[in-house]
Design a protein around this motif. Structure first.
Motif, PDB file in Angstrom:
ATOM      1  N   PRO A 473       0.840  -1.207   0.000  1.00 47.09           N
ATOM      2  CA  PRO A 473       0.000   0.000   0.000  1.00 47.09           C
ATOM      3  C   PRO A 473       0.874   1.256   0.000  1.00 47.09           C
ATOM      4  N   LEU A 474       0.247   2.384  -0.255  1.00 53.56           N
ATOM      5  CA  LEU A 474       0.971   3.649  -0.183  1.00 53.56           C
ATOM      6  C   LEU A 474       1.256   3.965   1.279  1.00 53.56           C
ATOM      7  N   ARG A 518      -0.488  -0.161  10.612  1.00 55.10           N
ATOM      8  CA  ARG A 518       0.259  -0.795   9.529  1.00 55.10           C
ATOM      9  C   ARG A 518       1.381   0.137   9.067  1.00 55.10           C
ATOM     10  N   TYR A 519       2.518  -0.463   8.817  1.00 53.67           N
ATOM     11  CA  TYR A 519       3.667   0.307   8.349  1.00 53.67           C
ATOM     12  C   TYR A 519       4.235  -0.365   7.100  1.00 53.67           C
ATOM     13  N   VAL A 520       4.771   0.459   6.211  1.00 57.24           N
ATOM     14  CA  VAL A 520       5.655  -0.076   5.179  1.00 57.24           C
ATOM     15  C   VAL A 520       7.056   0.047   5.776  1.00 57.24           C
ATOM     16  N   VAL A 586       7.382   3.453   8.041  1.00 57.16           N
ATOM     17  CA  VAL A 586       6.584   4.600   7.590  1.00 57.16           C
ATOM     18  C   VAL A 586       5.110   4.172   7.626  1.00 57.16           C
ATOM     19  N   PRO A 587       4.253   4.943   8.319  1.00 56.28           N
ATOM     20  CA  PRO A 587       2.848   4.529   8.426  1.00 56.28           C
ATOM     21  C   PRO A 587       2.170   4.427   7.057  1.00 56.28           C
ATOM     22  N   VAL A 588       1.305   3.434   6.965  1.00 57.33           N
ATOM     23  CA  VAL A 588       0.543   3.255   5.725  1.00 57.33           C
ATOM     24  C   VAL A 588      -0.472   4.388   5.596  1.00 57.33           C
ATOM     25  N   HIS A 589      -0.642   4.875   4.381  1.00 55.82           N
ATOM     26  CA  HIS A 589      -1.634   5.923   4.116  1.00 55.82           C
ATOM     27  C   HIS A 589      -3.027   5.334   4.354  1.00 55.82           C
ATOM     28  N   THR A 590      -3.766   5.925   5.298  1.00 57.33           N
ATOM     29  CA  THR A 590      -5.048   5.335   5.684  1.00 57.33           C
ATOM     30  C   THR A 590      -6.223   5.914   4.915  1.00 57.33           C
TER      31      THR A 590
END
Lengths: 713, 133
Positions: A473-474, A518-520, A586-590
């Motif tokens: 995900p972004l 969620r993180y990338v 880096v946090p996932v764009h929610t």
């Protein structure tokens, strides 16, 4: 034996009546009263048998409660009973509320032929009644026919009436005693509830509160064990936080925990969010047999619920089967609810304290950072002219004539030293101020930002290897700042491996979830010597370096600052096989990837100058889906006619060539006015270089369809 | 050509101002170095109608504004006033901050270029190119 005279008989009856009266007034236990009564009747009257029946709760049966001798004991033990209105004299007497007398039982149609009393020849059944209400019957039997005189009947009926009143009184006494015990217990439970209430409002220490709770429950209810479990951070385990007595202390010390939804009543109560009660634990499917509590026969597990959230459970255990009354269950659940609210409040208070501490820390950090930034900015400005001044001096020194060459050489050396010092000052300034610069968070493709950073740094493919989880995900970050963070860590890896025979940097990009977020995560591993375990926690501290004086020790702290700015995090650990791994979360764009309607252009012919990578594929797919034509080339030199395209998009970072070369070619074709340059990390100087070609604009790379809509003229 | 190019250089940081001035003078420019925006604007307006008007201005971005307060947009404010006084006048905005949006804002307001401090050699080339254009 002589037959007693009438006077003697009457005297005996009076004596028996007096004895029964005395018993009635002095004996409060109904069983004792009934047994004494049948004994007195038989002894005083010389009857063969007497028995007392009482109606059961249904009123349909007269149940024998006391009987004379072995026969009576045997029948009581058997639960001997006769139906009210049935085929027996007791049945008839209780049904009619009237004495039934058979002077010869052989002639009595309602006589019940009893195997225990084979010698009975006369029988009298006297109702035990209070007013119209029949509560039982007295049976008196004799081995003689016509054994009952009028006096006997009168005297026995009087006794029966007295006995009925006495039984009623005894029953009332028992009921009063029961009610008194119940009231006493209720008072104790109320006091326990008040203690819990007082505890939850006055005890600030959580452990003390939980221990107090289990003590109150055990003391007030008389249960042998109580314990409080709270969910751990994962929400998968209920951990015992307080338990009664030595067993509880031992289990807490052992870190006793039960899996939520597992084979335990606590696990089941938490998973199902309602009380679980086993009145006989042997029959309970999910009962956990605890070696510390071998005597448990009943167990109750009450969930601790606040709103929709379960935070733990209370266990209450007894050595007796069926130990819990409805009242116990409801009052204990009320107590558990109170405790849950208190625990929730304690958590909120703790969270508030942490938030407050974090706020103070953040504000302090901000103040220090502001002051530091201003100071560094000031120092940087003062130092800014040094390198230019040095350059001018070098030019002047080069023009000197007639000066001792050794002096010239010494001057050059001093200039080099000054220049190196100035460069270090500027480097420190860049590291410290850089993360505080423009911060515009947006949805980003981590893979694209990392790979662009690698290319800009000139790291060759032989050294670096990528493993990327598909369909990531972004994430959300300022791509320029994020690129800076990756650059710091990659630079670190490059320097760590510079003495390696076969330097190797492994980049792994993956999706992880921690505490519901969620993180990338980007893991950058190297095969360098690594950092000593003892120094691992220092690498994020400003000015700490293991690489000598030429390093300021600010790259990793700056990286950490950038990630914290976006609610991400960074951590490092040694690889078992040697070297280090740095993890950047880096946090996932929610939000929605589209962030609203895209309004993409349609019917346009796009030329995309870019490599075949994750971003170019996204652009091709998205624009093509919107009925545009997209032609992608990795090298602008392969394009014969730029005029056929409405929009030309050039990625600033290309694998095989410099985008400036592409722009030169586009400029020669006179197509720069239709050209947009995109970059995952935009820097001013680079932007000025690009704008010099007359391109329409230089834009941050769009990673969403809405962003792509801006790639139009 | 260089002898004829007159540059208005504005920066409140005296060391930077003097250093850039030295570099430009060495390169052959006629430089008026000024330490505040108010004096710079007054000087610019004075020379517009003179025989020796300025050919280009190089302005710092972060310095005290016309009210004397430190303001990261002071250079942009001066830029606007210079262009108001002489539309189309070439201006380079100079700053120590490497900020893209601020650079774009300067260009949107009419600056010909945006330049990061400390690279005077490149600045000279940039001035020459703008003047030639």
């Amino acid at each position: 034996m002589d037959t007693p005279t009438l006077a003697e008989r009457r005297a005996a009856l009076l004596h028996a009546g007096a004895l029964v009266s005395r018993s009635i007034t002095s004996i409060l236990d109904p069983d004792v009263l009934l047994h004494r009564t049948v004994d007195i009747i038989c002894t005083a009257f010389g009857f063969y048998y007497a028995g007392v029946f009482l109606l059961d709760e249904t009123g349909e049966w007269a149940v024998l409660h006391a009987g004379r001798g072995e026969a009576g004991a045997a029948m009581v033990a058997e639960g001997h009973k006769l139906r009210v209105g049935g085929h027996s004299m007791v049945g008839a007497a209780t049904a009619r509320n009237k004495a039934v007398i058979a002077l010869d039982v052989g002639d009595e149609p309602t006589h019940f032929k009893n195997q225990y009393l084979p010698l009975t020849r006369s029988e009298m059944a006297l109702p035990l009644s209070i007013g119209d209400k029949v509560i039982g019957a007295l049976t008196v039997q004799s081995v003689e026919e016509a054994a009952f005189t009028e006096d006997d009947i009168t005297a026995l009926q009087g006794m029966a009436d007295q006995l009925a009143v006495a039984i009623q009184n005894a029953r009332l006494y028992s009921e009063n005693a029961r009610l008194l015990a119940q009231a006493t217990r209720r008072a104790r439970l109320l006091m326990a509830a008040a203690d819990v209430g007082k505890g939850v409002t006055s005890i600030l220490d959580l452990d003390e509160l939980l221990h107090k709770m289990v003590d109150i429950i055990c003391d007030a209810y008389g249960f042998y064990y109580a314990g409080v479990f709270l969910l751990d951070e994962t929400g998968e385990w209920a951990v015992l936080r307080a338990g009664r007595g030595e067993a509880g202390a031992a289990m807490v010390a052992e870190g006793h925990k039960l899996q939520v939804g597992g084979q335990s009543m606590i696990g089941a109560a938490i998973a199902q969010r309602h009380a679980r009660i086993a009145l006989d634990v042997g029959a309970e499917a999910v009962f956990f047999k605890n070696p510390h509590l071998p005597m448990t026969r009943s167990e109750m597990a009450l969930p601790l619920v606040v709103g929709d959230e379960v935070i733990g459970a209370v266990t209450v255990q007894s050595e007796q089967e069926a130990a819990f009354t409805d009242e116990d269950i409801s009052s204990l659940q009320a107590m558990a609810d109170q405790l849950a609210v208190a625990l929730h409040n304690a958590h909120l208070l703790r969270a508030l304290e942490i938030a407050h501490a974090e706020l103070v820390r953040t504000k302090t950090f901000e103040a220090v950072a502001t002051a530091t930034t201003e100071a560094i900015h000031w120092i940087g400005n003062k130092a800014l002219p040094i390198s230019v001044s040095v350059q001018r001096l070098r030019e002047d020194v080069a023009r000197l004539s007639g000066v001792d060459p050794e002096i010239v050489e010494s001057m050059q050396e001093d200039l080099t030293l000054i220049e190196a010092s100035a460069r270090l000052i500027m480097q420190v300034k860049e590291h410290l101020i850089g993360p505080a610069r423009e911060y515009i968070p947006a949805p980003v493709m981590i893979e694209d930002v990392v790979k662009d950073t690698v290319r800009v740094m000139g790291i060759v493919p032989e050294v670096i290897h990528f493993t990327v989880t598909p369909d990531l995900p972004l994430a959300v970050a300022d791509p320029t700042q994020l690129s800076r963070a990756f650059r710091y860590v990659l630079q670190n890896a490059l320097e760590a491996t510079e003495d390696c025979a076969a330097p190797c940097i492994d980049v792994e990009i993956d999706l992880v979830e921690e505490k519901g977020v969620r993180y990338v995560v980007t893991r950058i591993g190297d095969n360098g010597p690594g950092v000593d375990e003892a120094n691992l926690d220092k690498i994020w501290v400003s000015f700490y370096t293991t690489r000598g004086a030429k390093h300021a020790g600010l790259g990793l702290p700056a990286c950490l600052q950038i990630l914290k700015q976006i609610d991400g995090k960074a951590q490092a650990y040694r690889r078992p096989e040697g070297g280090m791994v740095f993890e950047l979360y880096v946090p996932v764009h929610t939000g929605s990837a589209a962030q609203g309607p895209a309004n993409l252009p349609a019917g346009k012919r796009y030329l995309l100058v870019d490599d075949d990578d994750v971003w170019s594929r996204f652009v091709e797919q998205t624009l093509s889906a919107a009925q545009n034509t997209v032609t992608r080339v990795a090298d602008a030199g392969t394009v014969e006619d730029f005029a056929v395209f409405d929009v030309i998009v050039v990625d600033d970072v290309l694998a095989a060539t410099d985008s400036l070369a592409a722009l030169q070619r586009i400029a020669r074709a006179g197509a720069t006015a239709r050209t947009l340059v995109v970059a995952s990390s935009v820097r001013v100087e680079r932007m000025m270089d690009l704008l010099r070609f007359g391109v329409r604009d230089v834009l941050p790379k769009p990673y969403t369809p809405v962003g792509l809509a801006k790639l139009t003229l | 050509m260089k002898e004829e190019v007159k540059v208005l250089l504005v920066d409140d940081e005296k060391l930077v101002l003097r250093s850039v001035e030295k570099s430009l003078v060495r390169a052959g420019f006629d430089v008026e170095a000024v330490g505040d925006v108010t004096t710079a604007l007054a000087l610019f307006k004075e020379t517009i109608a003179s025989d020796t008007p300025f050919d280009i201005a190089v302005l710092d971005l972060n310095m005290p504004n016309f009210e004397g307060e430190v303001d990261p947009t002071a250079g942009l404010q001066l830029l606007s006033k210079l262009l108001e006084a002489q539309p189309g006048f070439p201006v380079i905005v100079l700053t120590a901050f490497d900020e893209v949006e601020r650079a774009k804002e300067a260009v949107r307001r009419g600056a010909r270029a945006y330049f990061v401090k400390g690279r005077e050699a490149d600045l000279i080339a940039l001035i020459e190119r703008i003047i030639q254009d």
